[in-house]
Design an enzyme around this catalytic site. Structure first.
Site, short mmCIF file in Angstrom:
data_model
loop_
_atom_site.label_atom_id
_atom_site.label_comp_id
_atom_site.label_asym_id
_atom_site.label_seq_id
_atom_site.Cartn_x
_atom_site.Cartn_y
_atom_site.Cartn_z
CG HIS A 37 -1.86 -1.16 1.30
ND1 HIS A 37 -1.83 -2.06 2.32
CD2 HIS A 37 -2.85 -1.56 0.46
CE1 HIS A 37 -2.78 -2.98 2.14
NE2 HIS A 37 -3.40 -2.70 1.01
CD GLN A 152 -8.71 -5.70 -7.04
OE1 GLN A 152 -9.47 -6.29 -6.30
NE2 GLN A 152 -7.73 -4.95 -6.59
CB SER A 184 -0.46 -10.24 1.01
OG SER A 184 -1.80 -10.60 1.24
P1 AMP Z 1 -6.17 -4.51 -0.61
O1 AMP Z 1 -6.12 -3.65 0.62
O2 AMP Z 1 -5.53 -5.87 -0.44
O3 AMP Z 1 -7.54 -4.56 -1.23
O4 AMP Z 1 -5.24 -3.78 -1.67
C1 AMP Z 1 -5.43 -2.43 -2.01
C2 AMP Z 1 -4.56 -2.10 -3.18
O5 AMP Z 1 -3.18 -2.36 -2.85
C3 AMP Z 1 -4.86 -2.94 -4.42
O6 AMP Z 1 -4.76 -2.11 -5.57
C4 AMP Z 1 -3.77 -3.99 -4.40
O7 AMP Z 1 -3.46 -4.51 -5.67
C5 AMP Z 1 -2.60 -3.16 -3.86
N1 AMP Z 1 -1.58 -4.06 -3.28
C6 AMP Z 1 -1.76 -5.02 -2.35
N2 AMP Z 1 -0.58 -5.64 -2.10
C7 AMP Z 1 0.34 -5.05 -2.89
C8 AMP Z 1 1.74 -5.24 -3.08
N3 AMP Z 1 2.43 -6.16 -2.43
N4 AMP Z 1 2.38 -4.43 -3.98
C9 AMP Z 1 1.70 -3.47 -4.66
N5 AMP Z 1 0.38 -3.25 -4.52
C10 AMP Z 1 -0.29 -4.02 -3.64
#
Ligand code: AMP
Length: 276
Positions: A37, A152, A184
Site C-alpha cells: 500500500h 482485478q 499482503s
Molecule cells: P487490498 O487492501 O488488499 O484490497 O489492496 C489495495 C490495493 O493495494 C490494491 O490495488 C492492491 O493490488 C494493492 N496491493 C496489495 N498488495 C500489494 C503489493 N504487495 N504491492 C503493490 N500493490 C499491492
C-alpha cells in the site's frame, strides 16, 4: 492528516482543494496496511498535491462470510501508517454509508470464469460494485491499483474505461519482501511455520520459472506447471498457471505471460503473479 467517516464531509474537503486547482490521487484499500500500500501512496504523493486513501473492508466482495470475518483489521496501526506516509485523508466509511439500501450489485462482464473469478464466484461483482460507489464519491483525477491483484487490475481498467473515462488509472508493480513473497494483508494470518513454507514455495516457483525456455508455449509451460505442483508435498491450490499478460488467455509463449497462483496455507488464501 484527517480521518473522515462520512461522504458529505469528504466531498466538501475534495471540493475545497479541487476549486483551488489541486490534483488529488486516490488509493482504495481494505486496510491492514503494509509496504505494498505504501508504494501506491508514494506514487500518488509524487503525482498529486493531495492523497486520499480509503480503508473499507467490502463485505460484498467476500464470497465466504468466514473469509470476511477473518480478514485482518488493525485500525490503530493504519492511522499511524498513513500518518507516517504523509497521507492527507483516510476515508473510513461504515457499510451503511456505502450501501444504504444494501441491494444493488453490479455484474462484472470482463475476464470471467478464469483465475480468481472461477474460484470466487461473485467476487469481482463485489469489487466493481464498491468501486462504482467509491469513484462516485471520491471524484478525483487519478486512482492507484497494484499489479499484485492482476486480474482485478485488468477488470478495473475496463470498468473505468467504460464508466469513469476521465479517471486515470495508474498501475503499480508489486512490492515484495526481501524473501521474495509479495506484501499482503493476508500474510498476517499465517503462522511462522506457514510463512516459512510459503517463502520456500515461492522461491521454488521462481527457480521453476528460471529453468523454462522463454520460447515455450503457454500450453506446454502449463503442462510443466502441473508437474511442478504435483511434486510438491502438502500444497492446496485454486490455480497455478501461465496466462497471456494482455488477454489473460492461454495464447502465445511465456515471454508474454505471467505465472498466476492462488494457494492455501491452512485457511489463508494467498495470490500472486510473476512477470516473466
Ligand atoms: P487490498 O487492501 O488488499 O484490497 O489492496 C489495495 C490495493 O493495494 C490494491 O490495488 C492492491 O493490488 C494493492 N496491493 C496489495 N498488495 C500489494 C503489493 N504487495 N504491492 C503493490 N500493490 C499491492
Amino acid at each position: 492528516m484527517l480521518i473522515i467517516k462520512d461522504i458529505s464531509h469528504l466531498k466538501l474537503y475534495l471540493k475545497a482543494y479541487q476549486d483551488k486547482g489541486h490534483s488529488i490521487g486516490y488509493v482504495p484499500t481494505m486496510g491492514a496496511l503494509h509496504q505494498g500500500h505504501a508504494k501506491l501512496i508514494k506514487q500518488s504523493r509524487d503525482h498529486n498535491q493531495k492523497t486520499v486513501i480509503s480503508t473499507f473492508v467490502n463485505e460484498k466482495q467476500f464470497n465466504k462470510k468466514e473469509d470476511f470475518n477473518n480478514y485482518p483489521r488493525n485500525k490503530g496501526k493504519d492511522y499511524d501508517f498513513c500518518d507516517l506516509h504523509n497521507v492527507d485523508v483516510i476515508f473510513e466509511p461504515s457499510s451503511e454509508e456505502i450501501y444504504p439500501d444494501n441491494k444493488s450489485k453490479l455484474i462484472n462482464t470482463y475476464f470471467q470464469n478464469i483465475l480468481c473469478d472461477q474460484f470466487r464466484p461473485g467476487h469481482f461483482d463485489g469489487v466493481i460494485t464498491v468501486l462504482n460507489k467509491l469513484f462516485s464519491i471520491i471524484d478525483v483525477n487519478k486512482v492507484y491499483f497494484g499489479q499484485k491483484d492482476f486480474q482485478q487490475l485488468k477488470i478495473i481498467e475496463k470498468f473505468i474505461e467504460e464508466k469513469f473515462p476521465k479517471l486515470e488509472l495508474i498501475s503499480v508493480s508489486t512490492a515484495r519482501h526481501e524473501e521474495g513473497i509479495a506484501y499482503s494483508s493476508r500474510n498476517e494470518n499465517l503462522s511462522k511455520k506457514q510463512l516459512q513454507e510459503f517463502i520456500n514455495f515461492h522461491n521454488a516457483v521462481i527457480q521453476f520459472i528460471k529453468d523454462l525456455d522463454r520460447q515455450t508455449s503457454i500450453n506446454d509451460a502449463n503442462i510443466e506447471a502441473k508437474k511442478f505442483i504435483t511434486n510438491l508435498s502438502d500444497q492446496n491450490f485454486d490455480y497455478f498457471e501461465f496466462r497471456n499478460t494482455n488477454s489473460l488467455e492461454l495464447e502465445g509463449n511465456i515471454s508474454e505471460a505471467r505465472l498466476f497462483y492462488a494457494i492455501y496455507k491452512g485457511q489463508t488464501r494467498l495470490i500472486d503473479n510473476i512477470d516473466m
